[in-house]
Design an enzyme around this catalytic site. Structure first.
Site, PDB file in Angstrom:
ATOM      1  N   LYS A  65     -18.670  -2.392   6.835  1.00 26.96           N
ATOM      2  CA  LYS A  65     -19.849  -2.717   6.104  1.00 26.96           C
ATOM      3  C   LYS A  65     -20.946  -2.826   6.776  1.00 26.96           C
ATOM      4  O   LYS A  65     -22.341  -2.265   6.685  1.00 26.96           O
ATOM      5  CB  LYS A  65     -19.679  -3.602   4.868  1.00 26.96           C
ATOM      6  CG  LYS A  65     -18.566  -2.826   3.771  1.00 26.96           C
ATOM      7  CD  LYS A  65     -18.736  -3.634   2.495  1.00 26.96           C
ATOM      8  CE  LYS A  65     -17.521  -3.303   1.602  1.00 26.96           C
ATOM      9  NZ  LYS A  65     -17.799  -4.037   0.298  1.00 26.96           N
ATOM     10  N   GLU A  77     -33.440  -1.329  -0.525  1.00 31.00           N
ATOM     11  CA  GLU A  77     -33.470  -2.926  -0.532  1.00 31.00           C
ATOM     12  C   GLU A  77     -32.185  -3.600  -0.738  1.00 31.00           C
ATOM     13  O   GLU A  77     -31.971  -4.848  -0.126  1.00 31.00           O
ATOM     14  CB  GLU A  77     -34.559  -3.213  -1.670  1.00 31.00           C
ATOM     15  CG  GLU A  77     -35.314  -4.727  -1.483  1.00 31.00           C
ATOM     16  CD  GLU A  77     -35.819  -5.068  -2.750  1.00 31.00           C
ATOM     17  OE1 GLU A  77     -36.016  -4.180  -3.611  1.00 31.00           O
ATOM     18  OE2 GLU A  77     -36.358  -6.064  -2.649  1.00 31.00           O
ATOM     19  N   ASP A 101     -21.824  -2.253  -4.680  1.00 26.79           N
ATOM     20  CA  ASP A 101     -21.025  -3.089  -5.232  1.00 26.79           C
ATOM     21  C   ASP A 101     -21.552  -4.035  -6.319  1.00 26.79           C
ATOM     22  O   ASP A 101     -20.894  -4.223  -7.417  1.00 26.79           O
ATOM     23  CB  ASP A 101     -20.566  -4.213  -3.928  1.00 26.79           C
ATOM     24  CG  ASP A 101     -19.475  -3.609  -3.156  1.00 26.79           C
ATOM     25  OD1 ASP A 101     -18.995  -2.542  -3.654  1.00 26.79           O
ATOM     26  OD2 ASP A 101     -19.419  -4.118  -2.064  1.00 26.79           O
ATOM     27  N   GLY A 125     -18.645 -18.722  -3.951  1.00 28.28           N
ATOM     28  CA  GLY A 125     -18.599 -17.945  -2.678  1.00 28.28           C
ATOM     29  C   GLY A 125     -20.001 -17.430  -2.282  1.00 28.28           C
ATOM     30  O   GLY A 125     -20.844 -17.423  -2.921  1.00 28.28           O
ATOM     31  N   GLY A 128     -19.704 -11.703   2.025  1.00 32.47           N
ATOM     32  CA  GLY A 128     -20.278 -10.471   1.796  1.00 32.47           C
ATOM     33  C   GLY A 128     -20.452 -10.005   0.511  1.00 32.47           C
ATOM     34  O   GLY A 128     -21.288  -9.401   0.017  1.00 32.47           O
ATOM     35  N   ASN A 149     -20.643 -22.750  -2.700  1.00 35.17           N
ATOM     36  CA  ASN A 149     -19.611 -22.363  -1.547  1.00 35.17           C
ATOM     37  C   ASN A 149     -19.016 -23.469  -0.952  1.00 35.17           C
ATOM     38  O   ASN A 149     -19.700 -24.633  -0.952  1.00 35.17           O
ATOM     39  CB  ASN A 149     -20.348 -21.377  -0.539  1.00 35.17           C
ATOM     40  CG  ASN A 149     -19.589 -20.699   0.154  1.00 35.17           C
ATOM     41  OD1 ASN A 149     -18.478 -20.113  -0.195  1.00 35.17           O
ATOM     42  ND2 ASN A 149     -19.734 -20.749   1.526  1.00 35.17           N
ATOM     43  N   THR A 151     -18.447 -23.828   2.060  1.00 34.91           N
ATOM     44  CA  THR A 151     -19.200 -24.168   3.291  1.00 34.91           C
ATOM     45  C   THR A 151     -20.845 -24.124   2.705  1.00 34.91           C
ATOM     46  O   THR A 151     -21.206 -22.904   2.515  1.00 34.91           O
ATOM     47  CB  THR A 151     -19.157 -23.158   4.469  1.00 34.91           C
ATOM     48  OG1 THR A 151     -17.705 -23.069   4.797  1.00 34.91           O
ATOM     49  CG2 THR A 151     -19.962 -23.591   5.608  1.00 34.91           C
ATOM     50  N   MET A 212     -13.699 -11.047  -9.004  1.00 32.98           N
ATOM     51  CA  MET A 212     -13.914 -10.063  -8.220  1.00 32.98           C
ATOM     52  C   MET A 212     -12.573  -9.290  -7.677  1.00 32.98           C
ATOM     53  O   MET A 212     -12.336  -8.177  -7.291  1.00 32.98           O
ATOM     54  CB  MET A 212     -14.918 -10.003  -7.149  1.00 32.98           C
ATOM     55  CG  MET A 212     -16.212 -10.377  -7.281  1.00 32.98           C
ATOM     56  SD  MET A 212     -17.149 -10.124  -6.180  1.00 32.98           S
ATOM     57  CE  MET A 212     -18.964 -10.623  -6.775  1.00 32.98           C
ATOM     58  N   TYR A 214      -8.653  -8.374  -7.995  1.00 36.38           N
ATOM     59  CA  TYR A 214      -7.903  -7.868  -9.060  1.00 36.38           C
ATOM     60  C   TYR A 214      -6.413  -7.467  -8.692  1.00 36.38           C
ATOM     61  O   TYR A 214      -6.108  -7.573  -7.379  1.00 36.38           O
ATOM     62  CB  TYR A 214      -8.285  -6.450  -9.740  1.00 36.38           C
ATOM     63  CG  TYR A 214      -8.521  -5.359  -8.702  1.00 36.38           C
ATOM     64  CD1 TYR A 214      -9.710  -5.219  -8.056  1.00 36.38           C
ATOM     65  CD2 TYR A 214      -7.654  -4.638  -8.483  1.00 36.38           C
ATOM     66  CE1 TYR A 214      -9.915  -4.241  -7.021  1.00 36.38           C
ATOM     67  CE2 TYR A 214      -7.584  -3.767  -7.196  1.00 36.38           C
ATOM     68  CZ  TYR A 214      -8.950  -3.475  -6.733  1.00 36.38           C
ATOM     69  OH  TYR A 214      -9.053  -2.584  -5.607  1.00 36.38           O
TER      70      TYR A 214
HETATM   71  P1  NDP Z   1     -15.751 -12.928   2.913  1.00 35.64           P
HETATM   72  O1  NDP Z   1     -14.561 -13.187   3.708  1.00 35.64           O
HETATM   73  O2  NDP Z   1     -16.744 -12.491   3.469  1.00 35.64           O
HETATM   74  O3  NDP Z   1     -15.991 -14.268   2.013  1.00 35.64           O
HETATM   75  C1  NDP Z   1     -14.874 -15.230   1.385  1.00 35.64           C
HETATM   76  C2  NDP Z   1     -15.505 -16.360   0.597  1.00 35.64           C
HETATM   77  O4  NDP Z   1     -14.318 -16.860  -0.011  1.00 35.64           O
HETATM   78  C3  NDP Z   1     -16.193 -17.146   1.513  1.00 35.64           C
HETATM   79  O5  NDP Z   1     -17.570 -17.725   0.667  1.00 35.64           O
HETATM   80  C4  NDP Z   1     -15.506 -18.470   1.379  1.00 35.64           C
HETATM   81  O6  NDP Z   1     -15.790 -19.687   1.652  1.00 35.64           O
HETATM   82  C5  NDP Z   1     -14.614 -18.263   0.143  1.00 35.64           C
HETATM   83  N1  NDP Z   1     -13.211 -18.798   0.161  1.00 35.64           N
HETATM   84  C6  NDP Z   1     -12.200 -18.029   0.710  1.00 35.64           C
HETATM   85  N2  NDP Z   1     -11.089 -18.969   0.631  1.00 35.64           N
HETATM   86  C7  NDP Z   1     -11.418 -19.920  -0.272  1.00 35.64           C
HETATM   87  C8  NDP Z   1     -10.782 -21.006  -0.902  1.00 35.64           C
HETATM   88  N3  NDP Z   1      -9.263 -21.305  -0.740  1.00 35.64           N
HETATM   89  N4  NDP Z   1     -11.544 -21.948  -1.694  1.00 35.64           N
HETATM   90  C9  NDP Z   1     -12.933 -21.756  -1.734  1.00 35.64           C
HETATM   91  N5  NDP Z   1     -13.349 -20.514  -1.259  1.00 35.64           N
HETATM   92  C10 NDP Z   1     -12.976 -19.967  -0.336  1.00 35.64           C
HETATM   93  O7  NDP Z   1     -15.213 -11.996   1.675  1.00 35.64           O
HETATM   94  P2  NDP Z   1     -15.906 -10.937   0.609  1.00 35.64           P
HETATM   95  O8  NDP Z   1     -17.060 -11.892   0.139  1.00 35.64           O
HETATM   96  O9  NDP Z   1     -16.152  -9.666   1.278  1.00 35.64           O
HETATM   97  O10 NDP Z   1     -14.983 -10.750  -0.554  1.00 35.64           O
HETATM   98  C11 NDP Z   1     -14.518 -11.644  -1.419  1.00 35.64           C
HETATM   99  C12 NDP Z   1     -13.579 -11.282  -2.536  1.00 35.64           C
HETATM  100  O11 NDP Z   1     -14.223 -10.258  -3.273  1.00 35.64           O
HETATM  101  C13 NDP Z   1     -12.633 -10.423  -1.975  1.00 35.64           C
HETATM  102  O12 NDP Z   1     -11.422 -11.094  -2.362  1.00 35.64           O
HETATM  103  C14 NDP Z   1     -12.666  -9.153  -2.161  1.00 35.64           C
HETATM  104  O13 NDP Z   1     -11.188  -8.542  -2.064  1.00 35.64           O
HETATM  105  C15 NDP Z   1     -13.385  -9.115  -3.528  1.00 35.64           C
HETATM  106  N6  NDP Z   1     -14.325  -7.917  -3.730  1.00 35.64           N
HETATM  107  C16 NDP Z   1     -14.100  -7.126  -4.636  1.00 35.64           C
HETATM  108  C17 NDP Z   1     -14.781  -5.945  -4.894  1.00 35.64           C
HETATM  109  C18 NDP Z   1     -14.431  -5.261  -6.158  1.00 35.64           C
HETATM  110  O14 NDP Z   1     -14.935  -4.019  -6.347  1.00 35.64           O
HETATM  111  N7  NDP Z   1     -13.687  -5.712  -7.318  1.00 35.64           N
HETATM  112  C19 NDP Z   1     -15.809  -5.541  -3.953  1.00 35.64           C
HETATM  113  C20 NDP Z   1     -16.004  -6.612  -2.827  1.00 35.64           C
HETATM  114  C21 NDP Z   1     -15.130  -7.677  -2.654  1.00 35.64           C
HETATM  115  P3  NDP Z   1     -16.362 -20.187   3.144  1.00 35.64           P
HETATM  116  O15 NDP Z   1     -17.694 -19.605   3.295  1.00 35.64           O
HETATM  117  O16 NDP Z   1     -16.461 -21.601   2.783  1.00 35.64           O
HETATM  118  O17 NDP Z   1     -15.278 -19.825   4.198  1.00 35.64           O
END
Ligand code: NDP
Length: 272
Positions: A65, A77, A101, A125, A128, A149, A151, A212, A214
């Site tokens: 992406k 935007e 999204d 979170g 992305g 978040n 972090t 998000m 499923y």
């Molecule tokens: P990223 O890898 O970019 O981000 C992951 C995020 O999850 C970060 O904020 C990370 O925190 C946090 N995280 C991971 N593990 C843990 C945990 N055990 N406890 C707390 N926080 C945690 O992933 P994306 O943002 O791209 O995707 C996130 C989710 O959304 C995915 O599961 C994806 O499948 C889903 N999604 C669903 C969509 C849909 O259409 N239904 C569309 C897009 C995404 P840190 O920064 O601290 O590492």
């Protein structure tokens, strides 16, 4: 016949071909939509090849992406703020990039009669997915949006980009001291069977809890939210279908109806 693709790696799990073919049938659009596995180093080459073959548009999924964003001549935007593109439109020798999204999430929430205006939203979170939904959520005029978040610096960075005083960043512990109407889990924690450490005190029967992620069964976050008494738990399948509908509409100028496709997908998930 107009050709569309979804590019990703891995890609075999993608439900996008099923969804778009169903939309095409429903709206009587003459198009073909296929998934394509793209080797990690060959995204740009693959897109260019598809354009040369006359491709009209594409979806982009993990992990391309951000690369897709860099490839575009023009960006919406939404895509610019999200820093990611999930929809490409090829037109007049130019590449247009958008990110649907967040629209998909909002469409799914509104379809389920969740009111966002003047509500307090907690977004868990800062990856992305969180980034991509912020602008469309803000467009619904919530009274506040808090991004928590693990972090914290990533949440802070994300919020700074928006320069909007409704948005604040914090840790999970700080979020636990506040009240919210809607909690959206945009972490990938559920994929590993984990739950962000938020307090049970935040949940009551009226709290909308959205994950998000499923799957065939309720996600760990939704199991937890239900056990705390939430009567409004929703998973991300509707967001998936919603973002696809928005992409389809950008390409074809017609917005498909999502309920039937969503039901078929839900049935196939629970049967698997
Ligand atoms: P990223 O890898 O970019 O981000 C992951 C995020 O999850 C970060 O904020 C990370 O925190 C946090 N995280 C991971 N593990 C843990 C945990 N055990 N406890 C707390 N926080 C945690 O992933 P994306 O943002 O791209 O995707 C996130 C989710 O959304 C995915 O599961 C994806 O499948 C889903 N999604 C669903 C969509 C849909 O259409 N239904 C569309 C897009 C995404 P840190 O920064 O601290 O590492």
């Amino acid at each position: 016949m107009d050709q569309y693709r979804v590019f990703g790696n891995p890609i075999e799990q993608s439900r996008s071909p099923f969804i778009h073919q169903a939309f095409a049938q429903q709206t009587q659009q003459n198009l073909a939509y296929q998934s394509q596995l793209v080797p990690l180093e060959q995204f740009t080459h693959t897109v260019q090849e598809f354009i040369n073959q006359g491709g009209k548009g594409a979806n982009v999924t993990v992990p391309f992406k951000e690369e897709a964003l860099a490839l575009c001549d023009h960006l919406s935007e939404r895509a610019e703020l999200a820093g990611a593109v999930n929809t490409l439109i090829f037109k007049e020798n130019k590449i247009f990039g958008d990110n649907t999204d967040g629209l998909g999430l909002v469409q799914d929430l509104l379809r389920q009669h969740v009111v966002l205006a003047n509500k307090r939203i907690l977004l868990l979170g800062a990856g992305g997915a969180a980034k991509g939904v912020m602008l469309p959520l803000l467009a619904q005029n919530p009274s506040a949006m808090v991004v928590a978040n693990r972090t914290v610096s990533k949440a802070q960075q994300l919020c700074q980009q928006f320069a909007n005083d409704k948005i604040t960043a914090c840790s999970f512990e700080q979020a636990n001291q506040q009240d919210f109407d809607i909690i959206i889990n945009a972490t990938s924690a559920s994929l590993n069977g984990a739950i962000p450490p938020i307090s049970a005190d935040m949940i009551n029967a009226e709290t909308v809890c959205y994950d998000m992620v499923y799957g065939a069964a309720l996600t760990p976050f939704l199991v937890w939210a239900k056990a705390q008494g939430s009567e409004h738990i929703i998973d991300g399948l509707g967001m998936l279908v919603g973002q696809a509908a928005e992409s389809f509409s950008l390409w074809r100028g017609v917005m498909p109806e999502t309920a039937n496709v969503l039901q078929v997908l839900r049935d196939s998930l629970t049967a698997s």
